[in-house]
Design a protein around this motif. Structure first.
Motif, short mmCIF file in Angstrom:
data_model
loop_
_atom_site.label_atom_id
_atom_site.label_comp_id
_atom_site.label_asym_id
_atom_site.label_seq_id
_atom_site.Cartn_x
_atom_site.Cartn_y
_atom_site.Cartn_z
N TRP A 186 -7.68 2.60 3.71
CA TRP A 186 -7.50 1.61 2.65
C TRP A 186 -6.10 1.66 2.06
CZ3 TRP A 186 -12.57 2.77 -0.48
CH2 TRP A 186 -13.64 2.08 0.09
N LEU A 187 -5.49 2.82 2.07
CA LEU A 187 -4.19 2.99 1.41
C LEU A 187 -3.00 2.84 2.35
CD1 LEU A 187 -5.15 6.02 -0.86
CD2 LEU A 187 -4.86 3.63 -1.54
N ASP B 30 -0.77 0.53 5.07
CA ASP B 30 -0.46 -0.83 5.51
C ASP B 30 -0.26 -0.80 7.03
OD1 ASP B 30 0.36 -3.40 5.97
OD2 ASP B 30 2.19 -3.25 4.77
N LYS C 289 0.84 -1.19 0.00
CA LYS C 289 0.00 0.00 0.00
C LYS C 289 0.89 1.25 0.00
CE LYS C 289 -3.88 -2.32 2.09
NZ LYS C 289 -4.97 -2.21 3.03
#
Length: 121
Positions: free
Chosen positions: A105-106, A108, A2
């Motif tokens: 979401w982006l 890690d 990510k």
């Protein structure tokens, strides 16, 4: 992999604190809408300061737990935008909620230690 690293996420967190802190004055938020924004600024600052990542002051909260918190708060902000008392701040809370969801979401969140501290912070 990510694209948002732990360090980049830290910068985004501090920027988010500033946005929540300044939004009531800049956007004319009042009452409960302003109070929620200021409380979110304080809570987000505390969580950021204690998260185990490069920009923390007292790193003890695992980054993974930080992620769980953000993954919960984002959707809640989207829901808050639709509450009757938040009509004047609808766009702000909807945007911030969707932004937190996107950052979650982006990022890690498995990066870094999951418990305890290490010297490589």
């Amino acid at each position: 992999m990510k694209p948002i690293t732990m360090k980049m996420h830290g910068y985004l967190d501090y920027a988010t604190v500033l946005v929540f802190l300044l939004a009531p004055g800049l956007l004319g938020l009042e009452g409960l809408s302003a109070l929620v924004s200021w409380v979110l600024a304080g809570v987000h600052l505390i969580v950021t300061l204690v998260t185990h990542f490069p920009l923390a002051l007292y790193p003890w909260l695992p980054f993974r737990v930080h992620g769980w918190i953000e993954k919960s708060v984002g959707p809640v902000l989207v829901l808050i935008a639709f509450l009757p008392g938040f009509a004047a701040s609808f766009a702000f809370y909807l945007f911030m909620g969707l932004l937190l969801v996107a950052v979650a979401w982006l990022t890690d969140y498995s990066e870094g230690p999951t418990r305890g501290l290490d010297a490589s912070r």
